[in-house]
Design an enzyme around this catalytic site. Structure first.
Site, short mmCIF file in Angstrom:
data_model
loop_
_atom_site.label_atom_id
_atom_site.label_comp_id
_atom_site.label_asym_id
_atom_site.label_seq_id
_atom_site.Cartn_x
_atom_site.Cartn_y
_atom_site.Cartn_z
CB CYS A 6 -0.89 -0.02 1.23
SG CYS A 6 -2.05 1.35 1.31
CG HIS A 48 -6.08 -2.31 -0.65
ND1 HIS A 48 -5.01 -2.87 0.00
CD2 HIS A 48 -5.79 -0.98 -0.77
CE1 HIS A 48 -4.11 -1.93 0.27
NE2 HIS A 48 -4.57 -0.78 -0.20
CD GLU A 49 -7.79 1.67 -2.85
OE1 GLU A 49 -7.99 2.69 -2.15
OE2 GLU A 49 -6.65 1.25 -3.12
CG HIS A 52 -7.25 2.61 2.08
ND1 HIS A 52 -6.29 2.95 2.98
CD2 HIS A 52 -6.62 1.90 1.11
CE1 HIS A 52 -5.12 2.49 2.59
NE2 HIS A 52 -5.29 1.84 1.46
#
Length: 83
Positions: A6, A48-49, A52
């Site tokens: 990342c 993954h996003e 976030h």
């Protein structure tokens, strides 16, 4: 399982287990509902996003042992001591 990295945590890569497919539902700007399926790398990137957006980093998803082994390095990065 797949090794992830990342931009938020430079030079750290760890194996993360994630589902390999997902169904994504969202509401567009015009309030129209949408739905799509994703698999493979696209599914991984979406997860993954979304993590976030929820304040979760990929290192939060590694084993406790790996986190302990990474602790010093993560503290150094958190202090801004990285290139």
């Amino acid at each position: 399982e797949f090794e992830e990295g990342c931009l938020s945590i430079p030079d750290v890569r760890e194996v993360v287990v994630r589902p390999d497919r997902l169904r994504l539902r969202w509401t567009g700007r015009d309030f129209t509902p949408h739905e799509t399926d994703a698999d493979g790398m696209l599914a991984r990137v979406i997860q993954h996003e979304i993590d976030h957006l929820n304040g979760v980093l990929f290192v939060d998803r590694v084993s406790l042992l790996r986190k302990r082994l990474l602790a010093r390095r993560l503290r150094t990065i958190a202090r801004g001591e990285t290139e």
